[in-house]
Scaffold this motif. Structure first.
Motif, PDB file in Angstrom:
ATOM      1  N   GLY A 138       0.819  -1.214   0.000  1.00 39.64           N
ATOM      2  CA  GLY A 138       0.000   0.000   0.000  1.00 39.64           C
ATOM      3  C   GLY A 138       0.847   1.257   0.000  1.00 39.64           C
ATOM      4  N   ARG A 139       0.583   2.131   0.970  1.00 39.11           N
ATOM      5  CA  ARG A 139       1.297   3.416   0.985  1.00 39.11           C
ATOM      6  C   ARG A 139       2.705   3.288   1.551  1.00 39.11           C
ATOM      7  NH1 ARG A 139      -1.986   5.707   6.126  1.00 39.11           N
ATOM      8  NH2 ARG A 139      -0.127   5.740   7.408  1.00 39.11           N
ATOM      9  N   ARG A 140       3.083   2.104   2.037  1.00 41.58           N
ATOM     10  CA  ARG A 140       4.459   1.891   2.486  1.00 41.58           C
ATOM     11  C   ARG A 140       5.411   1.730   1.311  1.00 41.58           C
ATOM     12  NH1 ARG A 140       2.858  -2.721   6.764  1.00 41.58           N
ATOM     13  NH2 ARG A 140       1.560  -3.200   4.988  1.00 41.58           N
ATOM     14  N   LEU A 141       4.870   1.552   0.091  1.00 44.39           N
ATOM     15  CA  LEU A 141       5.683   1.402  -1.117  1.00 44.39           C
ATOM     16  C   LEU A 141       5.980   2.781  -1.688  1.00 44.39           C
ATOM     17  CD1 LEU A 141       6.850  -0.665  -3.178  1.00 44.39           C
ATOM     18  CD2 LEU A 141       4.714  -0.432  -4.415  1.00 44.39           C
ATOM     19  N   THR A 142       7.273   3.066  -1.906  1.00 44.13           N
ATOM     20  CA  THR A 142       7.660   4.367  -2.450  1.00 44.13           C
ATOM     21  C   THR A 142       7.659   4.310  -3.973  1.00 44.13           C
ATOM     22  OG1 THR A 142      10.014   3.854  -2.518  1.00 44.13           O
ATOM     23  CG2 THR A 142       9.151   4.776  -0.461  1.00 44.13           C
ATOM     24  N   LEU A 143       7.796   5.470  -4.597  1.00 45.09           N
ATOM     25  CA  LEU A 143       7.857   5.529  -6.063  1.00 45.09           C
ATOM     26  C   LEU A 143       9.126   4.867  -6.596  1.00 45.09           C
ATOM     27  CD1 LEU A 143       6.563   9.177  -6.643  1.00 45.09           C
ATOM     28  CD2 LEU A 143       5.322   7.042  -6.990  1.00 45.09           C
ATOM     29  N   ASP A 144      10.161   4.769  -5.747  1.00 45.66           N
ATOM     30  CA  ASP A 144      11.413   4.136  -6.152  1.00 45.66           C
ATOM     31  C   ASP A 144      11.353   2.620  -6.045  1.00 45.66           C
ATOM     32  OD1 ASP A 144      12.466   6.665  -6.502  1.00 45.66           O
ATOM     33  OD2 ASP A 144      13.256   6.758  -4.453  1.00 45.66           O
ATOM     34  N   GLY A 145      10.213   2.068  -5.626  1.00 47.42           N
ATOM     35  CA  GLY A 145      10.075   0.621  -5.514  1.00 47.42           C
ATOM     36  C   GLY A 145      10.659   0.065  -4.225  1.00 47.42           C
TER      37      GLY A 145
END
Length: 140
Positions: free
Chosen positions: A62-69
């Motif tokens: 969910g929101r724990r995933l950053t745009l950098d993967g």
């Protein structure tokens, strides 16, 4: 390597730990010592995850995933770095373990004819009760 399931293990080179100051009560200990852990797990790193597990893991993160993967997990419940580090790793392993479970496919089922009729008869009965609630008229 951190074992998750018999076939999946996380490569420690994909983990990055940062120690930060924890928030909340704790007095001088909280103000002086950086005991909270921010654990970052690189999804596109050395760890070999099956594509379906990777997809479910991204959804679960969910929101724990950053745009950098990267999956970012923060642990600050305990007073020591070691316990917070263990807590963060346990949470990551639990997340990957959840993602490794393939959901059972849903099979369409039909509502039996008798159940449909019973439901419709109940609706008709209820409608009759309501229809009889009309205004009372004087019959002269």
């Amino acid at each position: 390597m951190i074992p998750v399931t018999p076939s999946i293990a996380l490569d420690e080179r994909d983990l990055e730990e940062r120690f930060i100051r924890a928030a909340g009560p704790g007095g001088q200990n909280v103000n002086k010592v950086s005991t909270a852990v921010e654990l970052r797990f690189r999804l596109g790193g050395f760890t070999q995850l099956p594509d379906d597990v990777r997809g479910r893991l991204e959804t679960l993160a969910g929101r724990r995933l950053t745009l950098d993967g990267e999956i970012v997990i923060r642990a600050d419940e305990h007073r020591t770095q070691d316990r917070n580090r263990a807590e963060a790793q346990a949470r990551l392993v639990n997340l990957v373990k959840q993602a490794s479970h393939r959901p059972k496919p849903r099979h369409k089922t039909r509502v039996p004819k008798g159940e449909k009729l019973k439901r419709l008869e109940g609706k008709v009965r209820r409608g009759d009760v309501k229809a009889k609630r009309g205004k009372v008229r004087d019959h002269d």
